[in-house]
Design an enzyme around this catalytic site. Structure first.
Site, PDB file in Angstrom:
ATOM      1  N   GLY A 193       0.837  -1.207   0.000  1.00 25.70           N
ATOM      2  CA  GLY A 193       0.000   0.000   0.000  1.00 25.70           C
ATOM      3  C   GLY A 193       0.861   1.242   0.000  1.00 25.70           C
ATOM      4  N   SER A 194       0.279   2.311   0.518  1.00 21.28           N
ATOM      5  CA  SER A 194       0.955   3.607   0.439  1.00 21.28           C
ATOM      6  C   SER A 194       2.014   3.749   1.541  1.00 21.28           C
ATOM      7  CB  SER A 194      -0.088   4.716   0.601  1.00 21.28           C
ATOM      8  OG  SER A 194      -0.739   4.544   1.845  1.00 21.28           O
ATOM      9  N   PRO A 195       3.013   4.592   1.314  1.00 21.18           N
ATOM     10  CA  PRO A 195       4.025   4.817   2.357  1.00 21.18           C
ATOM     11  C   PRO A 195       3.412   5.344   3.656  1.00 21.18           C
ATOM     12  CG  PRO A 195       4.761   5.715   0.249  1.00 21.18           C
ATOM     13  CD  PRO A 195       3.340   5.271   0.052  1.00 21.18           C
ATOM     14  N   VAL A 197       0.404   4.690   5.000  1.00 21.02           N
ATOM     15  CA  VAL A 197      -0.167   3.599   5.796  1.00 21.02           C
ATOM     16  C   VAL A 197       0.953   2.619   6.190  1.00 21.02           C
ATOM     17  CG1 VAL A 197      -1.895   1.765   5.882  1.00 21.02           C
ATOM     18  CG2 VAL A 197      -2.443   3.906   4.733  1.00 21.02           C
ATOM     19  N   GLY A 198       1.971   2.512   5.351  1.00 23.08           N
ATOM     20  CA  GLY A 198       3.136   1.685   5.700  1.00 23.08           C
ATOM     21  C   GLY A 198       3.736   2.116   7.033  1.00 23.08           C
ATOM     22  N   GLU A 215       5.612  -3.301   1.003  1.00 21.79           N
ATOM     23  CA  GLU A 215       5.650  -3.067  -0.454  1.00 21.79           C
ATOM     24  C   GLU A 215       4.909  -1.760  -0.685  1.00 21.79           C
ATOM     25  OE1 GLU A 215       7.155  -4.814  -2.787  1.00 21.79           O
ATOM     26  OE2 GLU A 215       7.796  -6.507  -1.553  1.00 21.79           O
ATOM     27  N   CYS A 249       1.956   0.522  -8.899  1.00 24.72           N
ATOM     28  CA  CYS A 249       3.025   1.021  -8.024  1.00 24.72           C
ATOM     29  C   CYS A 249       4.318   1.241  -8.794  1.00 24.72           C
ATOM     30  CB  CYS A 249       3.261   0.040  -6.884  1.00 24.72           C
ATOM     31  SG  CYS A 249       3.641  -1.613  -7.468  1.00 24.72           S
TER      32      CYS A 249
HETATM   33  P1  NAD Z   1      -3.499   2.228   1.134  1.00 23.85           P
HETATM   34  O1  NAD Z   1      -2.225   2.327   1.878  1.00 23.85           O
HETATM   35  O2  NAD Z   1      -4.462   3.344   1.252  1.00 23.85           O
HETATM   36  O3  NAD Z   1      -4.321   0.910   1.525  1.00 23.85           O
HETATM   37  C1  NAD Z   1      -3.726  -0.365   1.510  1.00 23.85           C
HETATM   38  C2  NAD Z   1      -4.418  -1.244   2.534  1.00 23.85           C
HETATM   39  O4  NAD Z   1      -4.222  -0.672   3.824  1.00 23.85           O
HETATM   40  C3  NAD Z   1      -5.927  -1.408   2.345  1.00 23.85           C
HETATM   41  O5  NAD Z   1      -6.275  -2.755   2.591  1.00 23.85           O
HETATM   42  C4  NAD Z   1      -6.519  -0.502   3.413  1.00 23.85           C
HETATM   43  O6  NAD Z   1      -7.749  -0.963   3.923  1.00 23.85           O
HETATM   44  C5  NAD Z   1      -5.461  -0.548   4.490  1.00 23.85           C
HETATM   45  N1  NAD Z   1      -5.437   0.691   5.290  1.00 23.85           N
HETATM   46  C6  NAD Z   1      -5.769   1.934   4.877  1.00 23.85           C
HETATM   47  N2  NAD Z   1      -5.608   2.814   5.886  1.00 23.85           N
HETATM   48  C7  NAD Z   1      -5.176   2.100   6.956  1.00 23.85           C
HETATM   49  C8  NAD Z   1      -4.839   2.435   8.295  1.00 23.85           C
HETATM   50  N3  NAD Z   1      -4.932   3.686   8.747  1.00 23.85           N
HETATM   51  N4  NAD Z   1      -4.422   1.445   9.115  1.00 23.85           N
HETATM   52  C9  NAD Z   1      -4.325   0.184   8.671  1.00 23.85           C
HETATM   53  N5  NAD Z   1      -4.624  -0.190   7.413  1.00 23.85           N
HETATM   54  C10 NAD Z   1      -5.058   0.747   6.565  1.00 23.85           C
HETATM   55  O7  NAD Z   1      -3.049   1.973  -0.366  1.00 23.85           O
HETATM   56  P2  NAD Z   1      -3.956   1.915  -1.623  1.00 23.85           P
HETATM   57  O8  NAD Z   1      -4.490   3.293  -1.888  1.00 23.85           O
HETATM   58  O9  NAD Z   1      -4.899   0.789  -1.528  1.00 23.85           O
HETATM   59  O10 NAD Z   1      -2.868   1.530  -2.760  1.00 23.85           O
HETATM   60  C11 NAD Z   1      -2.127   2.488  -3.396  1.00 23.85           C
HETATM   61  C12 NAD Z   1      -0.718   2.570  -2.853  1.00 23.85           C
HETATM   62  O11 NAD Z   1      -0.144   1.277  -2.790  1.00 23.85           O
HETATM   63  C13 NAD Z   1       0.205   3.358  -3.763  1.00 23.85           C
HETATM   64  O12 NAD Z   1       1.077   4.140  -2.985  1.00 23.85           O
HETATM   65  C14 NAD Z   1       0.972   2.284  -4.507  1.00 23.85           C
HETATM   66  O13 NAD Z   1       2.211   2.701  -5.040  1.00 23.85           O
HETATM   67  C15 NAD Z   1       1.123   1.265  -3.434  1.00 23.85           C
HETATM   68  N6  NAD Z   1       1.349  -0.051  -4.023  1.00 23.85           N
HETATM   69  C16 NAD Z   1       2.549  -0.674  -3.828  1.00 23.85           C
HETATM   70  C17 NAD Z   1       2.777  -1.899  -4.429  1.00 23.85           C
HETATM   71  C18 NAD Z   1       4.062  -2.634  -4.268  1.00 23.85           C
HETATM   72  O14 NAD Z   1       4.089  -3.827  -4.589  1.00 23.85           O
HETATM   73  N7  NAD Z   1       5.120  -2.014  -3.804  1.00 23.85           N
HETATM   74  C19 NAD Z   1       1.780  -2.488  -5.195  1.00 23.85           C
HETATM   75  C20 NAD Z   1       0.589  -1.808  -5.347  1.00 23.85           C
HETATM   76  C21 NAD Z   1       0.365  -0.610  -4.744  1.00 23.85           C
END
Ligand code: NAD
Length: 469
Positions: A193-195, A197-198, A215, A249
């Site tokens: 997911g996003s940095p 939330v990471g 990731e 991503c």
């Molecule tokens: P996101 O971080 O918003 O959400 C990812 C997951 O985290 C979802 O399941 C969501 O429910 C959960 N989440 C959201 N907020 C949360 C919180 N406060 N606490 C705990 N969990 C939470 O990401 P997104 O918008 O779904 O995806 C887009 C991002 O992911 C982009 O930055 C993209 O570059 C990245 N991405 C990375 C890869 C990779 O393999 N490196 C692949 C795809 C997407």
């Protein structure tokens, strides 16, 4: 399944209870059988997977096959082919200091794993880590994205038909459910997911000392050198930017093109866009829509913001709220105070910036967060110079996006774009503890035990002379 914290804790307890038994019962044959079952289920449900992604994204069936289903089938095939070897304990050479011992490194399942997946490749990025977790002998709780309801609910139903809950359980939900899961003491958390939330995930993992694979995303720059094959570069860059509606991503986020080939490159990009999406891209089946209305509005705002601040929209720029589509857009004259330059674009917009000195581009890349992917189009000499002077999770030379799917090279970011590797052996290793097993056969150095005497000192001195330290 109910997703209140109590029910989530019960499923977690069920999986945790099985950890010890799984260490022996979830052997090579059982893991292989689990992968076989997963593969059979995917093959049987290809049509349903395509339909779910169509409902969530309007994504073309062929693109679903190429970017969601095939990579997972390949991942399973590769994992199954190599699993027996990966699971074997490996000998670690013992030097003179460990004379009389034999050391082995034995991959051991970490235990219970949590996988949190994003919406942009909602099937691939949910199932991929599950393959690695099962290969490593872990149980998994998977939380897919709440923003792709059709795909996430299909995954939940199909995995429930395939695996018992003590091995694999899917828990649907949003931030509240993710937060409840992150409170539990998992052994490994695999987050995509996003940095932003990471950071939350890593903070939660710090409380339980779970290991994490992150990731993440960010801006992946592209360099088009003076000696690049322009038609070839434009084709890969257009695919890398506009595939999945730009929501990838490893998408080609922005381009630094050598000034001497800028006009040719822009012309070639127009040709590729026309070829890929036709004269009416808003009508094209090949162009995926923005996954949800908030995402559509965010990307549309990026174009408005850039326009307002003086960018030139060379190509595209049309947005349609009803279909959630945005046409492939090329921006010129962008500068740092525009939102497109400040955030990961994650939509079909490509800023193109001319350069004359590659050192300036290297300086800009090094001044920003380390990219997940860095792409160079041109000679090997140019690529090698850029690779040596920068860092990034992956590098694509004269190609794009496929860095994501290579089975034998780890995929992952560095710093703000993530840590740890996915796919193939790297994915297996992420869910395994690499355990040292050191056996003593004989021990010639009894003088190391107290009481320390001059003979101990002599032994140390002799040893240092022999090993030269
Ligand atoms: P996101 O971080 O918003 O959400 C990812 C997951 O985290 C979802 O399941 C969501 O429910 C959960 N989440 C959201 N907020 C949360 C919180 N406060 N606490 C705990 N969990 C939470 O990401 P997104 O918008 O779904 O995806 C887009 C991002 O992911 C982009 O930055 C993209 O570059 C990245 N991405 C990375 C890869 C990779 O393999 N490196 C692949 C795809 C997407």
């Amino acid at each position: 399944m109910n997703t209140d914290p109590q029910t989530i804790a019960q499923v977690f307890a069920l999986q945790k209870d099985g950890v010890v038994a799984r260490r022996t019962s979830f052997d090579y044959n059982a893991r292989k059988a689990a992968l076989d079952k997963l593969e059979a289920k995917i093959l049987a449900e290809e049509g349903a997977i395509c339909a779910a992604l169509d409902a969530d994204f309007g994504k073309h069936r062929d693109e679903v096959m190429l970017t969601e289903i095939l990579p997972i089938l390949l991942e399973i095939t590769h994992t199954r082919k190599h699993l027996r070897r990966w699971m074997r304990s490996r000998r670690a050479a013992s030097g003179l200091a460990f004379l009389g011992t034999s050391a082995r490194v034995r991959p051991t399942p970490k235990g219970t794993a949590l996988v949190i997946a994003p919406w942009n490749f909602p099937f691939n990025l949910a199932i991929g880590p599950v393959v690695s977790a099962l290969a490593a002998g872990c149980s998994v709780i998977l939380k897919p994205s709440e923003l792709t309801p059709a795909t996430s609910s299909l995954i939940k139903r199909k995995l429930a038909e395939t695996f018992p809950p003590e091995l694999v359980t899917v828990v649907e939900g949003g931030v509240d459910v993710a937060t409840a899961l992150l409170d539990l003491p998992f052994d490994h958390i695999f987050f995509t997911g996003s940095p932003e939330v990471g950071q939350i995930v890593m903070g939660a993992a710090a409380q339980t000392l779970a290991t994490v694979t992150l990731e993440l995303g960010g801006k992946s720059p592209v360099i088009v050198g003076p000696d690049a094959n322009i038609r070839h570069a434009a084709r890969w860059i257009a695919w890398g930017r506009f595939m999945n509606g730009g929501q990838a991503c490893v998408a080609t986020d922005h381009v630094y093109v050598h000034a001497s080939v800028k006009d040719d490159f822009l012309k070639a990009m127009d040709t590729q866009i026309l070829r890929m999406y036709g004269t009416e891209p808003l009508q094209s089946d090949n162009l995926a829509k923005m996954a949800h209305p908030r995402q559509w509005a965010r990307v549309a705002d990026l174009i408005d913001d850039a326009r307002t601040k003086g960018a030139m929209v060379l190509t595209g720029g049309q947005t349609d709220a009803a279909t959630r589509k945005i046409t492939p857009t090329i921006l010129l004259d962008v500068h740092e105070d525009m939102d497109v330059q400040q955030t990961e674009i994650f939509g079909p917009i490509l800023p193109v910036m001319p350069y004359t000195n590659i050192d300036d581009v290297i300086g800009k890349i090094n001044a920003a967060a380390h990219p997940l992917a860095l792409y160079v189009f041109g000679s090997n000499a140019l690529a090698d110079k850029v690779i040596a002077a920068t860092t990034s999770g992956t590098v694509g030379v004269n190609m794009s996006v496929m860095v994501f799917a290579h089975p034998s090279a780890p995929f992952g970011g560095v710093g703000r774009s993530g840590n740890g590797g996915a796919h193939g052996y790297a994915g297996f290793a992420a869910f395994s503890a690499m355990r040292q097993v050191l056996r003593l056969r004989f021990f010639p150095f009894h003088l190391v035990f107290p009481p320390y005497t001059t003979r101990t000192r002599r032994l140390v001195a002799l040893f240092r002379r022999i090993v030269r330290v």
